[in-house]
Write an enzyme that holds these catalytic residues in place. Sequence first.
Site, PDB file in Angstrom:
ATOM      1  CG  ASP A 140       0.468  -1.641  -3.698  1.00  0.00           C
ATOM      2  OD1 ASP A 140      -0.465  -2.455  -3.805  1.00  0.00           O
ATOM      3  OD2 ASP A 140       1.310  -1.468  -4.596  1.00  0.00           O
TER       4      ASP A 140
ATOM      5  CE  LYS B 118      -0.283  -3.395  -7.024  1.00  0.00           C
ATOM      6  NZ  LYS B 118       1.153  -3.132  -6.986  1.00  0.00           N
TER       7      LYS B 118
ATOM      8  CB  CYS C 158       0.671   1.053  -7.219  1.00  0.00           C
ATOM      9  SG  CYS C 158       2.137   0.031  -7.575  1.00  0.00           S
TER      10      CYS C 158
HETATM   11  C1  VGL Z   1       5.044   0.617  -5.927  1.00  0.00           C
HETATM   12  C2  VGL Z   1       7.217   0.973  -6.524  1.00  0.00           C
HETATM   13  C3  VGL Z   1       7.449  -0.383  -6.583  1.00  0.00           C
HETATM   14  C4  VGL Z   1       3.719   1.203  -5.538  1.00  0.00           C
HETATM   15  C5  VGL Z   1       5.250  -0.738  -5.975  1.00  0.00           C
HETATM   16  O1  VGL Z   1       2.964   0.542  -4.803  1.00  0.00           O
HETATM   17  O2  VGL Z   1       3.431   2.341  -5.970  1.00  0.00           O
HETATM   18  N1  VGL Z   1       6.013   1.467  -6.208  1.00  0.00           N
HETATM   19  N2  VGL Z   1       6.463  -1.227  -6.307  1.00  0.00           N
END
Ligand code: VGL
Length: 225
Positions: free
Chosen positions: A25, A126, A171
Site C-alpha cells: 500500500d 484489495k 496492512c
Molecule cells: C490501511 C487503514 C485503512 C493500510 C488500509 O494500508 O494499512 N490502513 N486501509
Amino acid sequence: MTQIHTINNYGTATITRHDALLVIDMQYDFIPGGSLPVAGGDTIVKPIAHLMEQFFAHGATVVCTQDWHPKGHRSFASTHGKNPYDPIHEPGIGPVLWPDHCVIGTKGASLHEELPAHFCHAIVRKGYTINIDSYSAFLENDKKTATGLSGYLSNRGIKRIFVCGLAFDYCVHFSAVDGARAGFEAVVITDCSKAVNSPATSVDDAITDMEAHNVRFCASADLSF
Ligand code: VGL
Ligand code: ZN
C-alpha cells in the site's frame, strides 16, 4: 509504544528465487499530504524502491499491493456520518473508521511514482468489496475470501516473504500474519514500514499478534543479494 526497529530478531538473510518482497500500500493517500497520512511514509519510498530493484535483479518475486476501495466503502467514517478514527466494531470493519482513502481510480489510490512499478511481477488489489475491509494482502477481513496471492506465490515456489510498506500496524501486520498462516516464512522489514498509531495501542497489539504467529523482524541492511 515500542519503537519498531528495536524488535529485529531474524538475523541476516540471502535473497534467492524462493523469496518474495511484498510492498504494501505505498499509495499517495497513505503518504504525508494524502487523506490517511502515515507519518514518515515518504521516507521509506526510496529504500523500498532499492529493495524492489535488488529482489527483481536476483530472481526473487516482487508484489505490490494497492488498497482499492469503491466510493462509499463501509470502512469510511463518512459512510456512517461519523468522524475519522472513531471506534467501530462491525464484522469485517474496524477497530476504527478511516477518512475516505484509496478510492478506485483516484490519484490517492495510485502507487507512489518513485516506486519502480516495472519491477513488480504482480500488483494485488484489495478492499474492493463494499462492506468488508481487507487489511491483509491474502484474505479479506471476513478471514475467508482469498485474494489469490497465496496460490500465486506458492505456484512460483516462494517459501519466504519479506513484508514492508504501510501501515505497520494494519496492512503490513495482517499480511505478515496471514502469510505465515498460509505456510510462508514471514519477515517484516522494520525500517521500511511505518505505523498509523490509531488506536493508541495498535503498534504494540500488532507486534504481539505477529509474534504469536511466528512472524519475525529484520532491517533492510540485514539482507544480502
Ligand atoms: C490501511 C487503514 C485503512 C493500510 C488500509 O494500508 O494499512 N490502513 N486501509
Ligand atoms: Zn483502506
